[in-house]
Design an enzyme around this catalytic site. Structure first.
Site, PDB file in Angstrom:
ATOM      1  N   THR A  11       0.973  -1.174  -0.060  1.00  0.00           N
ATOM      2  CA  THR A  11       0.154  -0.094   0.143  1.00  0.00           C
ATOM      3  C   THR A  11       0.811   1.239   0.059  1.00  0.00           C
ATOM      4  OG1 THR A  11       0.016  -0.295   2.438  1.00  0.00           O
ATOM      5  CG2 THR A  11      -2.057  -1.073   1.058  1.00  0.00           C
ATOM      6  N   SER A  39      -4.023  -2.724   7.401  1.00  0.00           N
ATOM      7  CA  SER A  39      -4.731  -2.877   5.892  1.00  0.00           C
ATOM      8  C   SER A  39      -5.081  -4.217   5.695  1.00  0.00           C
ATOM      9  CB  SER A  39      -3.548  -2.632   4.793  1.00  0.00           C
ATOM     10  OG  SER A  39      -3.121  -1.226   5.187  1.00  0.00           O
ATOM     11  N   CYS A 151      17.979   4.548  -2.625  1.00  0.00           N
ATOM     12  CA  CYS A 151      17.809   5.119  -3.897  1.00  0.00           C
ATOM     13  C   CYS A 151      18.973   6.134  -4.315  1.00  0.00           C
ATOM     14  CB  CYS A 151      16.469   5.921  -3.851  1.00  0.00           C
ATOM     15  SG  CYS A 151      16.117   6.917  -2.244  1.00  0.00           S
ATOM     16  N   SER A 180       9.116  12.256  -2.198  1.00  0.00           N
ATOM     17  CA  SER A 180       8.464  11.023  -2.469  1.00  0.00           C
ATOM     18  C   SER A 180       9.602  10.015  -1.583  1.00  0.00           C
ATOM     19  CB  SER A 180       8.216  10.569  -3.956  1.00  0.00           C
ATOM     20  OG  SER A 180       9.328  10.425  -4.525  1.00  0.00           O
ATOM     21  N   GLY A 181      10.954  10.460  -1.822  1.00  0.00           N
ATOM     22  CA  GLY A 181      11.874   9.600  -1.060  1.00  0.00           C
ATOM     23  C   GLY A 181      11.513   9.117   0.524  1.00  0.00           C
ATOM     24  N   GLU A 203      20.921   8.916   5.589  1.00  0.00           N
ATOM     25  CA  GLU A 203      21.174   9.024   4.349  1.00  0.00           C
ATOM     26  C   GLU A 203      22.613   8.979   3.989  1.00  0.00           C
ATOM     27  OE1 GLU A 203      18.644   8.194   2.655  1.00  0.00           O
ATOM     28  OE2 GLU A 203      18.908   8.668   0.693  1.00  0.00           O
ATOM     29  N   HIS A 243      15.852  12.475  -7.645  1.00  0.00           N
ATOM     30  CA  HIS A 243      16.823  12.928  -6.758  1.00  0.00           C
ATOM     31  C   HIS A 243      17.931  13.633  -7.649  1.00  0.00           C
ATOM     32  CE1 HIS A 243      15.155  11.096  -3.482  1.00  0.00           C
ATOM     33  NE2 HIS A 243      15.846   9.998  -3.526  1.00  0.00           N
TER      34      HIS A 243
HETATM   35  P1  NAP Z   1       5.777   3.975   2.799  1.00  0.00           P
HETATM   36  O1  NAP Z   1       5.107   4.683   1.888  1.00  0.00           O
HETATM   37  O2  NAP Z   1       5.463   4.780   4.311  1.00  0.00           O
HETATM   38  O3  NAP Z   1       4.983   2.420   3.020  1.00  0.00           O
HETATM   39  C1  NAP Z   1       5.239   1.636   3.989  1.00  0.00           C
HETATM   40  C2  NAP Z   1       4.597   0.192   3.727  1.00  0.00           C
HETATM   41  O4  NAP Z   1       4.828  -0.606   4.707  1.00  0.00           O
HETATM   42  C3  NAP Z   1       2.851   0.536   3.660  1.00  0.00           C
HETATM   43  O5  NAP Z   1       2.579  -0.457   2.746  1.00  0.00           O
HETATM   44  C4  NAP Z   1       2.668  -0.086   5.151  1.00  0.00           C
HETATM   45  O6  NAP Z   1       1.205  -0.634   5.168  1.00  0.00           O
HETATM   46  C5  NAP Z   1       3.595  -1.026   5.322  1.00  0.00           C
HETATM   47  N1  NAP Z   1       4.006  -1.339   6.776  1.00  0.00           N
HETATM   48  C6  NAP Z   1       4.085  -0.215   7.729  1.00  0.00           C
HETATM   49  N2  NAP Z   1       4.249  -0.783   8.920  1.00  0.00           N
HETATM   50  C7  NAP Z   1       4.171  -2.152   8.707  1.00  0.00           C
HETATM   51  C8  NAP Z   1       4.218  -3.232   9.676  1.00  0.00           C
HETATM   52  N3  NAP Z   1       4.528  -3.197  10.875  1.00  0.00           N
HETATM   53  N4  NAP Z   1       3.849  -4.384   9.149  1.00  0.00           N
HETATM   54  C9  NAP Z   1       3.581  -4.571   7.991  1.00  0.00           C
HETATM   55  N5  NAP Z   1       3.793  -3.702   6.942  1.00  0.00           N
HETATM   56  C10 NAP Z   1       4.080  -2.465   7.479  1.00  0.00           C
HETATM   57  O7  NAP Z   1       7.214   3.710   2.408  1.00  0.00           O
HETATM   58  P2  NAP Z   1       7.993   3.642   1.103  1.00  0.00           P
HETATM   59  O8  NAP Z   1       8.491   4.844   0.752  1.00  0.00           O
HETATM   60  O9  NAP Z   1       7.252   2.710   0.168  1.00  0.00           O
HETATM   61  O10 NAP Z   1       9.132   2.909   1.471  1.00  0.00           O
HETATM   62  C11 NAP Z   1       9.246   1.626   1.518  1.00  0.00           C
HETATM   63  C12 NAP Z   1      10.648   0.876   1.726  1.00  0.00           C
HETATM   64  O11 NAP Z   1      11.368   1.338   0.542  1.00  0.00           O
HETATM   65  C13 NAP Z   1      11.364   1.613   3.053  1.00  0.00           C
HETATM   66  O12 NAP Z   1      12.291   0.586   3.646  1.00  0.00           O
HETATM   67  C14 NAP Z   1      12.053   2.723   2.071  1.00  0.00           C
HETATM   68  O13 NAP Z   1      13.343   2.839   2.929  1.00  0.00           O
HETATM   69  C15 NAP Z   1      12.507   1.971   0.951  1.00  0.00           C
HETATM   70  N6  NAP Z   1      12.605   3.131   0.038  1.00  0.00           N
HETATM   71  C16 NAP Z   1      11.828   3.712  -0.412  1.00  0.00           C
HETATM   72  C17 NAP Z   1      12.273   4.647  -1.460  1.00  0.00           C
HETATM   73  C18 NAP Z   1      11.521   5.977  -1.949  1.00  0.00           C
HETATM   74  O14 NAP Z   1      11.776   6.778  -3.013  1.00  0.00           O
HETATM   75  N7  NAP Z   1      10.277   6.066  -1.349  1.00  0.00           N
HETATM   76  C19 NAP Z   1      13.301   4.451  -2.133  1.00  0.00           C
HETATM   77  C20 NAP Z   1      14.302   3.296  -1.997  1.00  0.00           C
HETATM   78  C21 NAP Z   1      13.873   2.668  -1.058  1.00  0.00           C
HETATM   79  P3  NAP Z   1       0.044   0.063   5.581  1.00  0.00           P
HETATM   80  O15 NAP Z   1      -0.662   1.075   4.671  1.00  0.00           O
HETATM   81  O16 NAP Z   1      -1.089  -0.819   6.011  1.00  0.00           O
HETATM   82  O17 NAP Z   1       0.571   0.922   6.811  1.00  0.00           O
END
Ligand code: NAP
Length: 350
Positions: A11, A39, A151, A180-181, A203, A243
């Protein structure tokens, strides 16, 4: 037959990108969507606030979200692979549990620096896939964990790889990172409008440590870190996606800017040679205009999978300086995961 995949963190910002990129994918089919307890049990369209410009695929919206555990996933479907987009703080034990049975390709930071876990960029270090054998022997898992770098590190490392031939000694990088990061809802609007925040937690450390493992040498059992000095300074800016990084490098061979541009332009890797479905034709695109790359205009180059470089010029303090831009949720996240999995299919690992 397409391989069945689960998306963990389905999600979230990165989870949604996985769904977008996997729509109609020739090799993978989204079969399980997992997220938090909040969820689980809901229809995906009710659990998720879709934040992408493309439409949420109808059949995905109808699927029921499950809890993120091995038991819940096994009950839902017999999968071939899990993509993890879980927060780094919770990914550690959950990914280990799932890897006992299934391959996990992770975007989370929890296992990136584990000695027996690949930190993979398919164009840069495909040989690190060899760590999967080492890991399976050591941990006795049927599955495994492979990780993609942070990223801002991915796009930097893609540009550093072709510079290794010039004897790369020092790297100084200052980042301008998109909102969005930070996931959704991320940085509060009142903190970032009319502002730059010169701090992103952990970071700088990630760029400095991960780059050395990515560019290191794999000897068949472990990765010897690259002998390069890297210094990073990270900033959050008021940009939605993409970025931008100002990079300064010291090179032993003292090439001209034109020679460096040629090295960027000619760089290709395994994904291009194997013609993997998500591989961009050019991993690095060089812009000639003096005011590019810019996030708004250049982040979708190569379907968001190309790193865009510009302003390659002599640096009076080190040797060469340039700007690079990458789409943080595509090349920096979901696209990176899908490309890694495609390489594993091509190499017979999946
Ligand atoms: P996000 O938008 O906050 O999404 C987090 C996801 O994890 C949601 O689906 C959430 O579900 C789920 N979640 C949260 N707590 C949880 C729990 N206790 N048990 C199971 N699921 C849980 O974060 P994001 O930006 O997508 O990042 C996800 C990962 O990718 C992170 O490790 C981040 O560092 C990495 N990342 C992100 C980017 C970027 O550009 N955004 C780039 C590289 C790497 P609910 O909706 O149910 O809360």
């Amino acid at each position: 037959m397409r391989r069945k995949v689960a998306i963990l963190g389905a999600t979230g910002t990165v989870g949604q990108r996985f769904i977008e990129i996997l729509k109609g994918h020739p090799w993978f089919e989204v079969s399980v969507l997992a997220a938090s307890e909040r969820s689980a049990g809901k229809r995906y369209s009710d659990a998720c606030t879709w934040r992408l410009e493309s439409e949420m695929p109808e059949e995905i919206g109808e699927m029921t979200v499950v809890e993120t555990s091995l038991k819940a996933i096994e009950k839902a479907e017999d999968i071939d692979l899990a993509f993890s987009a879980l927060p780094g703080s919770i990914a550690g034990p959950v990914e280990e549990e799932i890897a006992e049975e299934y391959p996990v390709v992770s975007k989370a930071s929890a296992h990136r620096m584990d000695e027996d876990v690949p930190l993979l960029i398919p164009e840069v270090n495909p040989e690190q896939l060899g760590l999967i054998e080492v890991q399976r022997e050591r941990r006795g898992w049927r599955g495994f964990i492979s990780t993609d770098p942070n990223c801002s590190t991915i796009q930097l490392a893609i540009t550093l790889k072709p510079l290794m031939e010039f004897g790369l000694k020092k790297v100084i990088v200052s980042t301008m990172q998109a909102l969005s990061g930070a996931g959704y809802p991320g940085v509060p609007s009142l903190d970032i409008i009319d502002n730059v925040i010169p701090y992103i937690r952990k970071e700088e450390e990630k760029i400095q440590f991960e780059s050395l493992k990515i560019l290191g040498t794999f000897d068949g059992s472990r990765v010897k870190p690259a002998d390069i000095m890297i210094s990073a300074s990270c900033n959050r800016v008021n940009v939605r996606d993409g970025h931008l990084e100002a990079v300064f490098v010291e090179l032993e061979a003292k090439p001209t800017p034109e020679e460096v541009e040629d090295a960027f332009r000619n760089f290709v890797g395994e994904p291009q040679r194997l013609k993997l479905p998500t591989a961009p034709e050019k991993p690095i695109i060089v812009k000639d205009e003096p005011d590019r790359p810019q996030p708004r205009y250049d982040r979708n180059e190569g379907g968001g999978m190309s790193v865009v470089v510009g302003r390659v010029r002599r640096d009076p303090a080190l040797t060469i300086k340039y700007l690079c831009l990458g789409h943080n949720t595509v090349r920096g996240a979901a696209g990176a995961g899908v490309l890694s999995a495609e390489l594993m299919v091509a190499k017979g690992i999946l």
